[in-house]
Design a protein around this motif. Structure first.
Motif, short mmCIF file in Angstrom:
data_model
loop_
_atom_site.label_atom_id
_atom_site.label_comp_id
_atom_site.label_asym_id
_atom_site.label_seq_id
_atom_site.Cartn_x
_atom_site.Cartn_y
_atom_site.Cartn_z
N ASP A 200 0.80 -1.23 0.00
CA ASP A 200 0.00 0.00 0.00
C ASP A 200 0.83 1.28 0.00
O ASP A 200 0.29 2.36 0.22
CB ASP A 200 -0.95 0.01 1.21
N ASN A 201 2.14 1.18 -0.27
CA ASN A 201 2.97 2.39 -0.18
C ASN A 201 4.13 2.40 -1.16
O ASN A 201 5.21 2.89 -0.85
CB ASN A 201 3.51 2.54 1.25
N TRP A 202 3.91 1.86 -2.34
CA TRP A 202 5.02 1.76 -3.31
C TRP A 202 4.63 2.36 -4.65
O TRP A 202 4.99 1.85 -5.71
CB TRP A 202 5.42 0.29 -3.47
N GLY A 203 3.90 3.50 -4.62
CA GLY A 203 3.46 4.09 -5.87
C GLY A 203 2.50 3.17 -6.60
O GLY A 203 1.79 2.37 -5.99
N ARG A 204 2.44 3.31 -7.92
CA ARG A 204 1.57 2.48 -8.76
C ARG A 204 0.09 2.62 -8.38
O ARG A 204 -0.73 1.75 -8.63
CB ARG A 204 1.94 1.00 -8.69
N GLY A 205 -0.25 3.72 -7.73
CA GLY A 205 -1.63 3.95 -7.32
C GLY A 205 -2.02 3.25 -6.03
O GLY A 205 -3.17 3.34 -5.60
N THR A 206 -1.06 2.56 -5.40
CA THR A 206 -1.40 1.78 -4.20
C THR A 206 -1.82 2.67 -3.04
O THR A 206 -2.71 2.28 -2.26
CB THR A 206 -0.22 0.89 -3.77
N GLU A 207 -1.21 3.84 -2.90
CA GLU A 207 -1.61 4.74 -1.82
C GLU A 207 -3.06 5.18 -1.98
O GLU A 207 -3.79 5.30 -1.00
CB GLU A 207 -0.70 5.97 -1.78
N VAL A 208 -3.46 5.42 -3.23
CA VAL A 208 -4.83 5.86 -3.49
C VAL A 208 -5.81 4.72 -3.21
O VAL A 208 -6.82 4.91 -2.53
CB VAL A 208 -4.98 6.35 -4.94
N ILE A 209 -5.52 3.54 -3.75
CA ILE A 209 -6.44 2.40 -3.64
C ILE A 209 -6.63 1.97 -2.19
O ILE A 209 -7.77 1.87 -1.70
CB ILE A 209 -5.92 1.20 -4.46
N TYR A 210 -5.54 1.70 -1.51
CA TYR A 210 -5.62 1.07 -0.20
C TYR A 210 -5.70 2.07 0.95
O TYR A 210 -6.46 1.86 1.90
CB TYR A 210 -4.42 0.14 0.01
N GLN A 211 -4.91 3.13 0.89
CA GLN A 211 -4.89 4.07 2.01
C GLN A 211 -5.97 5.14 1.88
O GLN A 211 -6.75 5.35 2.82
CB GLN A 211 -3.51 4.74 2.11
N ALA A 212 -6.02 5.82 0.75
CA ALA A 212 -6.94 6.94 0.61
C ALA A 212 -8.39 6.51 0.41
O ALA A 212 -9.30 7.07 1.02
CB ALA A 212 -6.49 7.83 -0.55
N MET A 213 -8.62 5.51 -0.46
CA MET A 213 -9.99 5.09 -0.75
C MET A 213 -10.43 3.91 0.10
O MET A 213 -11.62 3.60 0.15
CB MET A 213 -10.12 4.74 -2.25
N GLY A 214 -9.50 3.22 0.75
CA GLY A 214 -9.87 2.15 1.66
C GLY A 214 -10.39 0.89 0.99
O GLY A 214 -11.20 0.16 1.57
N LEU A 215 -9.94 0.61 -0.25
CA LEU A 215 -10.33 -0.64 -0.90
C LEU A 215 -9.51 -1.80 -0.34
O LEU A 215 -8.48 -1.60 0.30
CB LEU A 215 -10.16 -0.52 -2.41
N ASN A 216 -9.97 -3.00 -0.57
CA ASN A 216 -9.40 -4.18 0.08
C ASN A 216 -8.27 -4.82 -0.72
O ASN A 216 -8.37 -4.99 -1.93
CB ASN A 216 -10.50 -5.22 0.32
#
Length: 306
Positions: A200-216
């Motif tokens: 959830d913290n390596w770019g590639r949109g992972t911060e948005v998907i998992y941290q910011a939007m809270g998807l699983n």
């Protein structure tokens, strides 16, 4: 009467002169009071940096953070220069590297920003005030705030953070309403003939998907990639890491022939049109420019998936 008029005229001249003198003195005082440098508390200790940097060189990762705060860049690393999302910001900016000190000197920077792993740091510090960050030491929003502090633009950085958190939270709820609260999402990339999944913290949109939007995140990805940030795997086991939805951060000039295999084609997300391909060069980073783009990409992709 003439003497009275003359006296009044002289008095007005004296008053206006005093006002102008006072205004000039005030302006000069204000100018003198404005600091030319500030002290930034970096990972390595206090560093005196320009209060209003004009010629910034970024040697790793953080070009988008600087550009988003409307600070002038004169040199950036090759990865940043190749990001099409930065084109409008970096059109006239030179490509630099930590190995080519002559090029950095030629650009006459007043501030240099790099990573803790940047080579030749001691020599680079002789060129201009230099601040480095350790990637992942703080979360991506705190990282942007720290760069805001470094550039004397903390308020601007915080304003963007507050706005992004609000927008991404709303987007997350909208997306969950479409794909379901329990739906999982995995992020993959193929680079140099190797497949990766990301935490959830390596770019590639992972911060948005998992941290910011809270998807699983799929449990298998959580187990293998969450702590390290990424995990290399073979094509044969990719289905074990595939979520209900998949984001493929695709490098166009890499060997992507794995997409033609039965193993890949039989992954349910691929079969059901729940695979979204993104340009990897626009997905590597997690600065405001990249995050805003990624957020819009995900909104369009997920909300139109049914």
């Amino acid at each position: 009467m003439k003497k009275l008029i003359l006296s009044i005229s002289i008095l007005l001249v004296l008053i206006l002169g005093a006002c102008n003198s006072e205004a000039t003195d005030t302006k000069e005082s204000e100018t003198k009071d404005e600091p030319t440098t500030i002290t930034y508390q970096s990972e390595e200790g206090a560093v005196e940096v320009p209060a209003d940097p004009k010629r910034v060189v970024v040697l790793s990762t953080y070009a988008g953070n600087v550009a988003s705060l409307d600070v002038n860049l004169v040199g950036v690393d090759s990865w940043s220069k190749s990001n099409p999302g930065y084109d409008s910001y970096l059109a006239d900016v030179e490509e630099v590297s930590e190995e080519n000190l002559e090029k950095i000197i030629e650009l006459d920077p007043d501030l240099i920003i790099g990573a803790s792993t940047t080579q030749n740091l001691e020599k680079i510090k002789e060129i201009a005030p230099t601040v480095t960050f350790t990637y992942g030491k703080v979360d991506y929003l705190t990282q942007h705030l720290e760069i805001g502090k470094l550039l004397n633009k903390e308020k601007e950085a915080q304003a963007w953070i507050d706005d992004f958190k609000e927008r991404s939270s709303v987007a997350g709820e909208e997306i969950k309403a479409v794909i379901g609260e329990d739906a999982t999402v995995s992020v993959i990339e193929n680079f140099d003939k190797q497949l990766y999944v990301f935490g959830d913290n390596w770019g590639r949109g992972t911060e948005v998907i998992y941290q910011a939007m809270g998807l699983n995140m799929p449990e298998k990805v959580k187990e293998m990639a969450l702590d390290a940030g990424y995990y290399a795997l073979s094509l044969e086991v990719l289905p074990e890491y595939a979520g209900d939805y998949m984001i493929f951060s695709k490098v166009a000039d890499q060997d992507n022939s794995f997409q033609e295999t039965d193993v890949y084609k039989n992954i349910p997300a691929v079969q059901n049109g729940k695979l979204f391909e993104a340009n990897a060069e626009e997905f590597y980073f997690n600065d405001p420019i990249s995050l805003d783009y990624q957020l819009e990409f995900f909104k369009e992709s997920f909300l139109n998936s049914k």
